[in-house]
Design an enzyme around this catalytic site. Structure first.
Site, PDB file in Angstrom:
ATOM      1  N   CYS A  33      -0.631   2.426   8.153  1.00  0.00           N
ATOM      2  CA  CYS A  33       0.519   2.646   9.018  1.00  0.00           C
ATOM      3  C   CYS A  33       0.494   4.099   9.483  1.00  0.00           C
ATOM      4  O   CYS A  33      -0.329   4.904   9.031  1.00  0.00           O
ATOM      5  CB  CYS A  33       1.816   2.349   8.271  1.00  0.00           C
ATOM      6  N   CYS A 117       6.272  10.773   4.616  1.00  0.00           N
ATOM      7  CA  CYS A 117       6.410   9.935   5.799  1.00  0.00           C
ATOM      8  C   CYS A 117       7.747  10.238   6.476  1.00  0.00           C
ATOM      9  O   CYS A 117       8.786  10.272   5.803  1.00  0.00           O
ATOM     10  CB  CYS A 117       6.352   8.459   5.411  1.00  0.00           C
ATOM     11  N   HIS A 145       9.356   4.439  -9.062  1.00  0.00           N
ATOM     12  CA  HIS A 145       8.533   4.664  -7.869  1.00  0.00           C
ATOM     13  C   HIS A 145       8.814   6.063  -7.331  1.00  0.00           C
ATOM     14  O   HIS A 145       9.964   6.497  -7.264  1.00  0.00           O
ATOM     15  CB  HIS A 145       8.848   3.606  -6.807  1.00  0.00           C
ATOM     16  N   GLU A 147       8.884   7.307  -4.391  1.00  0.00           N
ATOM     17  CA  GLU A 147       9.807   7.387  -3.258  1.00  0.00           C
ATOM     18  C   GLU A 147      11.258   7.327  -3.725  1.00  0.00           C
ATOM     19  O   GLU A 147      12.105   8.091  -3.258  1.00  0.00           O
ATOM     20  CB  GLU A 147       9.539   6.255  -2.262  1.00  0.00           C
ATOM     21  N   CYS A 216      10.669   0.117   6.493  1.00  0.00           N
ATOM     22  CA  CYS A 216       9.952   0.654   7.650  1.00  0.00           C
ATOM     23  C   CYS A 216       9.321  -0.455   8.492  1.00  0.00           C
ATOM     24  O   CYS A 216       9.078  -1.571   8.025  1.00  0.00           O
ATOM     25  CB  CYS A 216       8.918   1.682   7.210  1.00  0.00           C
ATOM     26  N   SER A 244       0.702  -0.054  -5.481  1.00  0.00           N
ATOM     27  CA  SER A 244       1.211  -0.025  -4.112  1.00  0.00           C
ATOM     28  C   SER A 244       2.336  -1.034  -3.959  1.00  0.00           C
ATOM     29  O   SER A 244       2.112  -2.246  -3.994  1.00  0.00           O
ATOM     30  CB  SER A 244       0.085  -0.349  -3.119  1.00  0.00           C
ATOM     31  N   ASN A 246       4.194  -1.860  -1.309  1.00  0.00           N
ATOM     32  CA  ASN A 246       4.145  -2.733  -0.132  1.00  0.00           C
ATOM     33  C   ASN A 246       3.033  -3.772  -0.242  1.00  0.00           C
ATOM     34  O   ASN A 246       3.169  -4.889   0.249  1.00  0.00           O
ATOM     35  CB  ASN A 246       4.029  -1.908   1.157  1.00  0.00           C
TER      36      ASN A 246
END
Length: 333
Positions: A33, A117, A145, A147, A216, A244, A246
């Site tokens: 991405c 990001c 996580h 994030e 996102c 990961s 996602n």
């Protein structure tokens, strides 16, 4: 003309007949991405400009191949800011960091490059704004996580983690005159998030929705693309690393959308050939931090096993790009 019955076919003719019915459906969009592309390029450009070593806090993106490749070029990955020597160049990963980490880096005189990001930064800014306006924030995401840790760190006293439907009932009570809003990690399953949000609204009637979607565009696009191939696939192979978020969500989405089975692999050689037993259609996708070279490896693996018919199923076109950190942008002439 001499007709041959099926039971009179030679071994090679039988193999050709079987292979003719084997196909691969490749989901698009897939792979990198805009945020991942920016983060990886940030490390590459930093190595070009400053020379090795360049330190990176945590994995720049959650992909083993990418991390190993950058390490070979001179990037040093550390778990904590304090592991970088004073005055070194330090890149913050695509997942973002809390204000406390920024202050820690400043105290060590580190020359920081922020590869967060921009869509993660958007959620950080929402947390700061809603906290400043007196809200309690219900952050839907996965505990531990990076994030989530970075986002919650913007306002830890008023941010409450919601990790799954079962955690909704464990949240504290909020009075009706207390302002309450939900936000989310950017890489979640859209369907799972909506299930959690429905439960949150059932418990807290005065809960407000965010002004815009936090999951996102790339996460949503890859999930839609996997849904488009899953129902026709005996097995869906998702290329991505175990850490990961996602990529793991793509496996879940494939199963929920009707795939016979779905597996997550970093590399083609990790595919168990028994997964292909009896399969005539194999779906292939990859997480947002996966370079296309790894997908090609899977397609070559399948081709060698008779899956010659490859069709790409495209559900969206992506043209988004993000600018590099200012210090790494080309000088204006």
């Amino acid at each position: 003309m001499c007709m041959t019955s099926p039971d009179q076919l030679t071994a090679s003719e039988s193999a050709d007949t079987a292979s003719a019915h084997k196909r691969v459906l490749v989901a698009a969009p897939r792979g990198y991405c805009a945020g991942v592309d920016r983060a990886v390029e940030t490390v590459e450009k930093a190595l070009e400009k400053y020379g090795a070593p360049v330190y990176v806090r945590k994995e720049i993106v959650h992909n083993r191949y990418v991390v190993d490749t950058l390490a070979e070029r001179g990037a040093i990955f550390v778990d904590e800011t304090t592991e970088a020597p004073e005055g070194a160049h330090l890149v913050f990963s695509a997942h973002g960091v809390s204000p406390a980490v920024h202050k820690e880096a400043e105290a060590l005189s580190l020359k920081t490059l922020d590869a967060t990001c921009p869509l993660v930064t958007k959620v950080h800014n929402e947390v700061k704004r809603f906290a400043r306006d007196g809200y309690h924030i219900l952050l839907v995401g996965h505990e531990g996580h990076e994030e989530v840790e970075g986002t919650a760190g913007e306002a830890p006293d008023v941010t409450h983690l919601v990790d799954g439907v079962e955690s909704v009932d464990k949240l504290p009570e909020f009075l009706h005159d207390e302002k309450l809003i939900w936000l989310s990690q950017t890489t979640l399953s859209v369907d799972e998030t909506m299930t959690i949000v429905k439960k949150l609204h059932e418990r807290f009637a005065h809960l407000q929705d965010p002004p815009s979607d936090d999951i996102c565009y790339a996460t949503q696009n890859r999930q839609v693309a996997v849904k488009a191939i899953a129902a026709e696939s005996d097995v869906v192979i998702v290329v991505g690393s175990q850490n990961s978020s996602n990529s793991k969500r793509l496996v879940e989405v494939a199963l929920q959308a009707g795939a016979g089975a779905s597996y997550l692999v970093d590399y083609a050689h990790q595919i168990d050939e028994s997964w292909l037993d009896g399969a005539t259609t194999v779906g292939v996708s990859s997480g947002a931090s996966v370079p296309e070279i790894l997908v090609r490896g899977v397609l070559e693996f399948l081709d060698a096993r008779g899956f010659h018919d490859v069709k790409e199923i495209t559900t969206a076109a992506e043209k988004i790009t993000f600018a590099l950190p200012r210090d790494l942008r080309p000088a204006r002439t």
